[in-house]
Design a protein around this motif. Structure first.
Motif, mmCIF file in Angstrom:
data_model
loop_
_atom_site.group_PDB
_atom_site.id
_atom_site.type_symbol
_atom_site.label_atom_id
_atom_site.label_comp_id
_atom_site.label_asym_id
_atom_site.label_seq_id
_atom_site.Cartn_x
_atom_site.Cartn_y
_atom_site.Cartn_z
ATOM 1 N N HIS A 142 0.805 -1.226 0.000
ATOM 2 C CA HIS A 142 0.000 0.000 0.000
ATOM 3 C C HIS A 142 0.835 1.272 0.000
ATOM 4 O O HIS A 142 0.435 2.268 -0.581
ATOM 5 C CB HIS A 142 -0.895 0.026 1.237
ATOM 6 C CG HIS A 142 -2.068 -0.874 1.165
ATOM 7 N ND1 HIS A 142 -2.919 -0.874 0.100
ATOM 8 C CD2 HIS A 142 -2.540 -1.811 2.025
ATOM 9 C CE1 HIS A 142 -3.878 -1.765 0.305
ATOM 10 N NE2 HIS A 142 -3.662 -2.365 1.450
ATOM 11 N N TYR A 143 1.954 1.247 0.723
ATOM 12 C CA TYR A 143 2.738 2.492 0.810
ATOM 13 C C TYR A 143 4.184 2.200 1.170
ATOM 14 O O TYR A 143 4.520 1.119 1.678
ATOM 15 C CB TYR A 143 2.136 3.462 1.836
ATOM 16 C CG TYR A 143 2.178 2.946 3.250
ATOM 17 C CD1 TYR A 143 3.303 3.140 4.051
ATOM 18 C CD2 TYR A 143 1.105 2.252 3.799
ATOM 19 C CE1 TYR A 143 3.346 2.642 5.346
ATOM 20 C CE2 TYR A 143 1.139 1.756 5.085
ATOM 21 C CZ TYR A 143 2.266 1.964 5.858
ATOM 22 O OH TYR A 143 2.332 1.469 7.135
ATOM 23 N N PHE A 144 5.022 3.199 0.896
ATOM 24 C CA PHE A 144 6.454 3.176 1.195
ATOM 25 C C PHE A 144 6.745 4.562 1.738
ATOM 26 O O PHE A 144 6.521 5.560 1.066
ATOM 27 C CB PHE A 144 7.207 2.917 -0.116
ATOM 28 C CG PHE A 144 8.712 2.882 -0.033
ATOM 29 C CD1 PHE A 144 9.389 1.661 0.001
ATOM 30 C CD2 PHE A 144 9.470 4.046 -0.010
ATOM 31 C CE1 PHE A 144 10.781 1.612 0.043
ATOM 32 C CE2 PHE A 144 10.856 4.002 0.043
ATOM 33 C CZ PHE A 144 11.513 2.778 0.068
ATOM 34 N N ASP A 145 7.211 4.651 2.977
ATOM 35 C CA ASP A 145 7.372 5.954 3.628
ATOM 36 C C ASP A 145 8.763 6.008 4.250
ATOM 37 O O ASP A 145 9.056 5.274 5.182
ATOM 38 C CB ASP A 145 6.288 6.108 4.698
ATOM 39 C CG ASP A 145 6.352 7.456 5.394
ATOM 40 O OD1 ASP A 145 5.314 8.094 5.570
ATOM 41 O OD2 ASP A 145 7.467 7.882 5.785
ATOM 42 N N THR A 202 6.526 13.326 -2.691
ATOM 43 C CA THR A 202 5.533 12.264 -2.836
ATOM 44 C C THR A 202 5.662 11.682 -4.235
ATOM 45 O O THR A 202 5.758 12.432 -5.211
ATOM 46 C CB THR A 202 4.106 12.822 -2.647
ATOM 47 O OG1 THR A 202 4.003 13.428 -1.358
ATOM 48 C CG2 THR A 202 3.068 11.716 -2.753
ATOM 49 N N PHE A 209 -1.108 2.784 -4.631
ATOM 50 C CA PHE A 209 0.168 2.779 -3.915
ATOM 51 C C PHE A 209 0.702 4.211 -3.871
ATOM 52 O O PHE A 209 0.495 4.992 -4.796
ATOM 53 C CB PHE A 209 1.156 1.846 -4.645
ATOM 54 C CG PHE A 209 2.519 1.824 -4.031
ATOM 55 C CD1 PHE A 209 2.754 1.158 -2.830
ATOM 56 C CD2 PHE A 209 3.587 2.487 -4.632
ATOM 57 C CE1 PHE A 209 4.019 1.134 -2.254
ATOM 58 C CE2 PHE A 209 4.848 2.470 -4.062
ATOM 59 C CZ PHE A 209 5.063 1.794 -2.870
ATOM 60 N N ILE A 210 1.407 4.557 -2.775
ATOM 61 C CA ILE A 210 1.989 5.897 -2.639
ATOM 62 C C ILE A 210 3.344 5.763 -1.962
ATOM 63 O O ILE A 210 3.547 4.872 -1.116
ATOM 64 C CB ILE A 210 1.047 6.836 -1.838
ATOM 65 C CG1 ILE A 210 1.506 8.300 -1.931
ATOM 66 C CG2 ILE A 210 0.955 6.400 -0.374
ATOM 67 C CD1 ILE A 210 0.473 9.298 -1.392
ATOM 68 N N HIS A 212 6.562 8.222 -0.126
ATOM 69 C CA HIS A 212 6.901 9.559 0.374
ATOM 70 C C HIS A 212 8.298 9.535 0.944
ATOM 71 O O HIS A 212 8.721 8.540 1.550
ATOM 72 C CB HIS A 212 5.898 9.988 1.457
ATOM 73 C CG HIS A 212 6.081 11.411 1.896
ATOM 74 N ND1 HIS A 212 6.814 11.762 3.006
ATOM 75 C CD2 HIS A 212 5.638 12.580 1.365
ATOM 76 C CE1 HIS A 212 6.796 13.082 3.146
ATOM 77 N NE2 HIS A 212 6.094 13.604 2.175
ATOM 78 N N LEU A 227 8.997 2.703 6.312
ATOM 79 C CA LEU A 227 7.833 1.862 6.576
ATOM 80 C C LEU A 227 7.299 1.342 5.253
ATOM 81 O O LEU A 227 7.121 2.125 4.311
ATOM 82 C CB LEU A 227 6.712 2.661 7.247
ATOM 83 C CG LEU A 227 7.030 3.497 8.482
ATOM 84 C CD1 LEU A 227 5.747 4.145 9.002
ATOM 85 C CD2 LEU A 227 7.661 2.651 9.560
ATOM 86 N N MET A 234 3.336 -5.657 7.617
ATOM 87 C CA MET A 234 4.037 -4.392 7.400
ATOM 88 C C MET A 234 5.476 -4.528 7.885
ATOM 89 O O MET A 234 5.759 -5.248 8.836
ATOM 90 C CB MET A 234 3.333 -3.266 8.139
ATOM 91 C CG MET A 234 1.887 -3.054 7.683
ATOM 92 S SD MET A 234 1.161 -1.561 8.400
ATOM 93 C CE MET A 234 -0.559 -1.779 7.866
ATOM 94 N N VAL A 236 9.006 -2.478 9.120
ATOM 95 C CA VAL A 236 9.706 -1.262 9.542
ATOM 96 C C VAL A 236 11.197 -1.549 9.424
ATOM 97 O O VAL A 236 11.715 -2.481 10.035
ATOM 98 C CB VAL A 236 9.344 -0.853 10.979
ATOM 99 C CG1 VAL A 236 10.155 0.376 11.385
ATOM 100 C CG2 VAL A 236 7.850 -0.550 11.097
#
Lengths: 331, 331, 331, 331
Positions: A142-145, A202, A209-210, A212, A227, A234, A236
């Protein structure tokens, strides 16, 4: 093998290619005489030369590593390829996407390997994350932060994204197959010279998917944290942890769209945490070995120049976005 | 005193106004009979009523606290002010800036207090940061960088910025005098209902100050961290630390523009770290006391409705920016 | 059910027995009138009495919880058992092992339950450790090393081991079947009244297992950590972690005695770390439920009085050792 | 200068004396030819010899560093002193207190320097603690509590206290002027060869000061922590923290003996925490410089052989105590 540039990273390059099998480092070029003195003390068997041309033109040399400032990468790599050398280039591989594309095409025509030194792709941590994602442990991502901040040296020629984000962008490109469609970035230059020391980016995709990125040279604390959220688990990734860099959370959420579309039904789940043991070894030795193997076996390395090109494209777009007040820049 | 809404936050409101001096909680309104049963068990002396009107129309009541869903704040507060009541409103005070402005004007005409319940402004941590900044310990402030992420309840009506960022935006408004000029925000809705569960916001200023907010309901780890960088010192505020929420780093950087403008000269300094002891006490009791005192003394509370309006303006702009692909929205 | 003592722990006792099935709290005794006022506000249905005798002599009451200072436990429990009541006693159950033995014998004669309130045995963390050890995940256990220090209230009548160590000793007794053979303890009283505020205790076994306890009321930092080392895996239990109290290290060592007995051959292994999700729920509710079930089903509770007796024996021996300059005291 | 022993620590010794002023490393002795090969690669200018005698008998050499196994320290140092050399000896300086005393006396007779390499005394952390204590910031010191545990190499000849505790004992001797009067120690050998891999030691004083040491080679987690409690402030020294090793807590307690001696009146205080920036630089370079200066200036070094003797006395007593079931051993 020849190495061009014996500044900050060059000695690490030489040390690891020295330790690698199936290759001999013959000469190293650096225009600064004092750097060649340092070289000769550590490696009396390696010839120090003061001009990159001596390496590029040498008939003994099959492959060249370029560890010089970014703006010199393109012309050096182009000359080396034109002289029939395989090339490994420091990250970011070029200053512009057009340059990277030209190198890739040239290498293809000549049947030569051109590779980007995205060292992080060869760490135990990234290897483990790739394995976890590919084995569908994590589920749909879902995401990469990513946060990469510290009190760091201000670079005189490139902003903080060009300096720090290539590590994280290369990981994103390696771990996630989907390719981004646009970029938004903001930032500030406290030196008032147009070179941002804090920047936020971003990366947008056509799916939901996003990604940041938060980068800074002016944080009192050092943070190296990413993350990665999937619908099953998930991750970390804290690169500052000496032995527990990767934590896998058996945590997830699933939404079911209700029929009348008014209610959100989200199921949460939190469970065990798992901290896998990571493979050791120096990442740069992995880079050296992969470069050598990809030449010998005519196979693509893990850190292809195409991946390096993706990184440059994103960095270029981020710069354009910052200069246009955060406007979305299509890739 | 009357309280409208006895859901999640209402009981905290009642408990603290019960404990405060110079006020008596006479009645509490909630349309759900089961909530009034809970109320009567804890506070047999308080009258439970099932309609807000009973409180708004009561002649015994001088002041009203509104602890209901956001979209109801405006009409309840307007009616209360029109009936001559002082009003304390949960954060965010209204759904739109226009509504907040109308309430502020109405209160001014009527000579009544209207206050926002931005509880964080009454914590020992924020008090200490304000003190440090006002005493010029920190120097000129360069940036404010906030992360507020966890595995949280998806709200059905407002996105993650409206849900989580008001805490941090109110702190920013309270700690930094300069007012922002524009907003960029990006985000994603994994529920595909247009309500973002991850969002990023940059707040731009005409000076070289910058603020950034990272909010998520879908992080496996809980983070509540704010970095505030000054040119003399920097603050790290970690709200999850039980007793060491504020760390002051004697760390800074100063740049001198060189004459030929080509070189950057940046002096770094890292020194001691100081972890001040913070004042204890429940923040919401501070809110209650401030509300009562500002009524009695006809003075402005710390969390003015104007500050609450600023928060709403920024949230509205962030929403507009997200819906316009991160475009800069002027405030 | 009757409860004797409504000081620090009594309200927790009452709240949990109130919530438990198959029991009714009829009356609570406390000699301090102000405590009975507090009781009546929270529980109007419970009768407050000012003498323990009223509970011990009541014909309505089947079971009694004793939550008074340690030196009163024995006489109250004895009287209650003599009047045919089941008894649950706060930890440590008595001041001397002889007293505990007398209570155990008396209960056996009368066919009554006597149980120790070693609350920690009912936590999710201890439950998980027991499960890990019993399933032979951890292997043969080598050591148990516990640190329980903080800036704490100095007790006027018992030293820091009597105050803090019962938690850890009860865990040791519960988790490890082998029984200790002797004690060494050292300590210091900074109040010069013979009551140690810092103390260290080693618990010796006939096998090569060892346990150690470090307790202090005068540490600037709070530590609640226990290491349990097995030859297959090791556990670190940090009770201050909000959600990651138990960490299981896939770490071990094995020694092989070499033939000539001169060399040590030790194989090390470090691997993954696993952080299991723990069962939630309030531990004291587990105590209440277990007490009620053991009465109804005439079964032994988890925290038997015999386990409580073991704890007292060790505490008594530790005191004797401290007063004899750390001399080994046989159990 | 000559160095005897080029195993684990020898290369660090050579590197730092190489970097120090006013000295030249002329030769290094090691009986293992492969170690001399390693030496010649790094330091072509230094002569490798295979016998310590060549160094001890050399007329060119004024001072000798002994970095060999503990049981060889005495005879090598004695021979060197007898040949008129100044001597720096690895910690612990000898296997017995009698040997250390003999060396000290011999050096005194000959007017030579004999010094112990207790490297920790030259770290920024210990320097800062000494400064804090000497400036009476901490007040009267009540206790010293040290934990040094990890999954470590089992030594074949000395137990875990001899291996790990010298660091902490030397700090204690350096930071606290009062001298201990007795020792209690307990431990266990999981290899069943009489060499303890876990051990606990209490160091007793005639005042109400107490010190305790917890050492283990068999912990899954690495801990390097020392608590030092004063009546004004308390120090927590965590050597694993990269940049925040020393934390000073403005925390204390004071007891007042009440007239009737029955009540304890203890005032607690908790306040700010201060993390001082520490001096950098390699500790061993400080050792080298101090050794050279103490020879040139005929002054006592910080890590005197007398301090080294104290350390050996305590270790010897701890061993005796462990073998006598924790019995108090007078010093």
């Amino acid at each position: 093998m020849g190495v061009i540039g014996y500044g900050y990273w060059g000695p690490n390059i030489v040390r690891n290619f020295f330790a690698a099998s199936n290759c001999t480092v013959i000469s190293v070029a650096d225009a600064r005489p004092e750097r060649l003195v340092v070289l000769s003390k550590s490696y009396p068997s390696i010839k120090g030369v003061n001009s990159a041309d001596e390496i590029i033109n040498s008939k003994e040399i099959d492959a060249v590593v370029i560890a010089t400032p970014v703006f010199t990468h393109f012309s050096l790599a182009k000359a080396a390829l034109n002289n029939g050398k395989h090339v490994l280039i420091e990250k970011p591989i070029t200053s512009t996407a057009a340059e990277a594309e030209e190198l890739i095409n040239l290498a293809e025509q000549k049947g030569l390997t051109v590779m980007a030194d995205h060292t992080f792709l060869y760490t135990g941590a990234v290897h483990k994350m790739k394995e976890l994602i590919d084995s569908e442990n994590i589920g749909k991502i879902h995401y990469f932060d990513s946060t990469r901040i510290n009190l760091g040296l201000f670079q005189p020629d490139v902003n903080v994204l060009w300096d720090l984000a290539p590590h994280d962008i290369s990981m994103l490109m390696y771990l996630v197959d989907e390719r981004p469609v646009s970029i938004n970035a903001t930032g500030i230059s406290h030196t008032h010279n147009g070179i941002e020391n804090i920047a936020y980016m971003t990366v947008n995709y056509s799916s939901d998917f996003i990604a940041h990125f938060n980068c800074s040279w002016t944080s009192p604390v050092k943070v190296r944290q990413t993350l990665i959220g999937g619908d099953k688990k998930m991750i970390v990734y804290n690169d500052l942890e000496p032995s527990e860099k990767i934590r896998v959370y058996d945590t997830g959420f699933q939404h079911k769209t209700d029929e009348d579309k008014k209610k959100i039904l989200v199921d949460y789940r939190t469970g065990d945490v798992f901290i896998p043991k990571l493979a050791g070894g120096e990442a740069l030795l992995g880079v050296a070995t992969d470069f050598i193997q990809s030449i010998l076996n005519k196979t693509a390395p893990r850190a292809t120049a195409k991946l390096g090109l993706q990184v440059v494209k994103i960095l270029q777009a981020s710069q354009e976005s910052i200069k246009n007040n955060g406007k979305e820049i299509k890739l």
